[in-house]
Every structure is written in structure tokens, then in C-alpha cells.
Write a protein that holds these residues in place. Structure first.
Motif, mmCIF file in Angstrom:
data_model
loop_
_atom_site.group_PDB
_atom_site.id
_atom_site.type_symbol
_atom_site.label_atom_id
_atom_site.label_comp_id
_atom_site.label_asym_id
_atom_site.label_seq_id
_atom_site.Cartn_x
_atom_site.Cartn_y
_atom_site.Cartn_z
ATOM 1 N N THR A 86 0.838 -1.194 0.000
ATOM 2 C CA THR A 86 0.000 0.000 0.000
ATOM 3 C C THR A 86 0.873 1.244 0.000
ATOM 4 O O THR A 86 1.735 1.387 0.880
ATOM 5 C CB THR A 86 -0.917 0.019 1.241
ATOM 6 O OG1 THR A 86 -1.694 -1.183 1.259
ATOM 7 C CG2 THR A 86 -1.837 1.219 1.234
ATOM 8 N N PRO A 87 0.699 2.150 -0.977
ATOM 9 C CA PRO A 87 1.486 3.388 -0.979
ATOM 10 C C PRO A 87 1.307 4.151 0.341
ATOM 11 O O PRO A 87 0.195 4.281 0.844
ATOM 12 C CB PRO A 87 0.891 4.179 -2.150
ATOM 13 C CG PRO A 87 0.283 3.149 -3.043
ATOM 14 C CD PRO A 87 -0.225 2.073 -2.120
ATOM 15 N N GLY A 88 2.417 4.599 0.894
ATOM 16 C CA GLY A 88 2.382 5.362 2.141
ATOM 17 C C GLY A 88 2.574 4.516 3.382
ATOM 18 O O GLY A 88 2.642 5.036 4.488
ATOM 19 N N ILE A 89 2.659 3.191 3.203
ATOM 20 C CA ILE A 89 2.879 2.314 4.354
ATOM 21 C C ILE A 89 4.138 1.505 4.110
ATOM 22 O O ILE A 89 4.233 0.756 3.136
ATOM 23 C CB ILE A 89 1.685 1.364 4.582
ATOM 24 C CG1 ILE A 89 0.443 2.184 4.908
ATOM 25 C CG2 ILE A 89 1.992 0.380 5.713
ATOM 26 C CD1 ILE A 89 -0.772 1.374 5.204
ATOM 27 N N GLY A 90 5.079 1.686 4.992
ATOM 28 C CA GLY A 90 6.326 0.932 4.939
ATOM 29 C C GLY A 90 6.513 0.183 6.243
ATOM 30 O O GLY A 90 5.636 0.172 7.109
ATOM 31 N N GLN A 91 7.664 -0.433 6.386
ATOM 32 C CA GLN A 91 7.949 -1.215 7.591
ATOM 33 C C GLN A 91 7.888 -0.345 8.842
ATOM 34 O O GLN A 91 7.412 -0.787 9.884
ATOM 35 C CB GLN A 91 9.317 -1.895 7.478
ATOM 36 C CG GLN A 91 9.590 -2.857 8.622
ATOM 37 C CD GLN A 91 8.552 -3.964 8.720
ATOM 38 O OE1 GLN A 91 8.257 -4.631 7.739
ATOM 39 N NE2 GLN A 91 7.984 -4.148 9.889
ATOM 40 N N GLY A 92 8.338 0.903 8.750
ATOM 41 C CA GLY A 92 8.296 1.796 9.910
ATOM 42 C C GLY A 92 6.876 2.069 10.382
ATOM 43 O O GLY A 92 6.608 2.136 11.590
ATOM 44 N N VAL A 93 5.948 2.203 9.436
ATOM 45 C CA VAL A 93 4.542 2.430 9.782
ATOM 46 C C VAL A 93 3.984 1.190 10.475
ATOM 47 O O VAL A 93 3.320 1.285 11.510
ATOM 48 C CB VAL A 93 3.713 2.784 8.526
ATOM 49 C CG1 VAL A 93 2.231 2.835 8.839
ATOM 50 C CG2 VAL A 93 4.190 4.104 7.929
ATOM 51 N N ILE A 94 4.276 0.032 9.928
ATOM 52 C CA ILE A 94 3.807 -1.214 10.545
ATOM 53 C C ILE A 94 4.380 -1.357 11.948
ATOM 54 O O ILE A 94 3.664 -1.712 12.894
ATOM 55 C CB ILE A 94 4.161 -2.422 9.658
ATOM 56 C CG1 ILE A 94 3.395 -2.348 8.341
ATOM 57 C CG2 ILE A 94 3.870 -3.735 10.387
ATOM 58 C CD1 ILE A 94 3.813 -3.375 7.317
ATOM 59 N N ASP A 95 5.662 -1.058 12.108
ATOM 60 C CA ASP A 95 6.290 -1.139 13.433
ATOM 61 C C ASP A 95 5.577 -0.239 14.436
ATOM 62 O O ASP A 95 5.306 -0.647 15.564
ATOM 63 C CB ASP A 95 7.768 -0.754 13.362
ATOM 64 C CG ASP A 95 8.621 -1.781 12.616
ATOM 65 O OD1 ASP A 95 8.160 -2.926 12.416
ATOM 66 O OD2 ASP A 95 9.755 -1.417 12.234
ATOM 67 N N ARG A 96 5.271 0.985 14.029
ATOM 68 C CA ARG A 96 4.577 1.921 14.934
ATOM 69 C C ARG A 96 3.185 1.422 15.311
ATOM 70 O O ARG A 96 2.766 1.536 16.451
ATOM 71 C CB ARG A 96 4.458 3.305 14.305
ATOM 72 C CG ARG A 96 5.738 4.056 14.264
ATOM 73 C CD ARG A 96 6.087 4.587 15.621
ATOM 74 N NE ARG A 96 7.259 5.418 15.464
ATOM 75 C CZ ARG A 96 8.080 5.738 16.429
ATOM 76 N NH1 ARG A 96 7.842 5.324 17.640
ATOM 77 N NH2 ARG A 96 9.126 6.493 16.201
ATOM 78 N N ILE A 97 2.476 0.869 14.334
ATOM 79 C CA ILE A 97 1.134 0.347 14.613
ATOM 80 C C ILE A 97 1.231 -0.801 15.619
ATOM 81 O O ILE A 97 0.464 -0.866 16.583
ATOM 82 C CB ILE A 97 0.443 -0.106 13.315
ATOM 83 C CG1 ILE A 97 0.188 1.101 12.406
ATOM 84 C CG2 ILE A 97 -0.871 -0.825 13.621
ATOM 85 C CD1 ILE A 97 -0.241 0.718 10.997
#
Length: 96
Positions: free
Chosen positions: A21-32
Motif C-alpha cells: 500500500t502506498p504510504g505504508i512501509g515497515q516503519g509504519v507497521i512497526d509503529r502500529i
């Protein structure tokens, strides 16, 4: 925020869809995950606004609000995938 406990992570399939998904990377997943969200179902049940607010509070930065649309796209993609998989299973069961 602390790292998520072992076992408190998105499934590999959910992770794969999120990462495409554009705008979601590993860092976003980690934060979630660090915010205590363990699955797409939980993300959906809590609501994107609540999860983003939780992350903003945890990191002390409101810039995370920019991820709401990307998360909404990811949820829609996962719902579409789940629907397609369910249809496939139903068709397979009927053809037996």
C-alpha cells in the motif's frame, strides 16, 4: 514506545498487503504494532482515527495523522482480498 511483544504482530499475509500500500512501509507497521495493534481486524475494530491518535500520543508528533488515508487504503485492500478468498473457498466447496 517499546517494541511489540513476540506474537503480537501482523500475520505475514497482512504485512505483505500493508507493505504494498502506498504510504505504508515497515516503519509504519512497526509503529502500529508498538501501539498494541496485532492484526488488521483489530486495526479495523479500533478505528484508524483511534490508532493514529494512540501513535501520535506515543511519539509526541501529530505528523502521523498523514497516514490515515494510507491506512484506509490498506484496510480496503485487505477486505477485498478477504472477500475474494472467501468467494474462492465457497465456490470450491460447492463444486465438490
Amino acid at each position: 514506545m517499546a517494541a511489540p511483544a513476540q506474537g503480537h504482530r501482523f500475520s505475514s499475509e497482512e504485512r505483505r498487503i500493508l507493505l504494498t500500500t502506498p504510504g505504508i512501509g515497515q516503519g509504519v507497521i512497526d509503529r502500529i504494532e508498538q501501539a498494541g495493534v496485532q492484526s488488521v481486524r483489530q486495526l479495523h475494530e479500533l478505528g484508524i482515527d483511534a490508532v493514529v491518535d494512540r501513535i501520535c500520543d506515543g511519539v509526541g508528533n501529530l505528523a502521523w495523522r498523514n497516514r490515515k488515508r494510507a491506512l484506509a487504503r490498506a484496510l480496503a485492500a485487505i477486505r477485498a482480498t478477504d472477500t475474494a478468498v472467501l468467494r474462492h473457498h465457497q465456490q470450491s466447496a460447492h463444486s465438490r
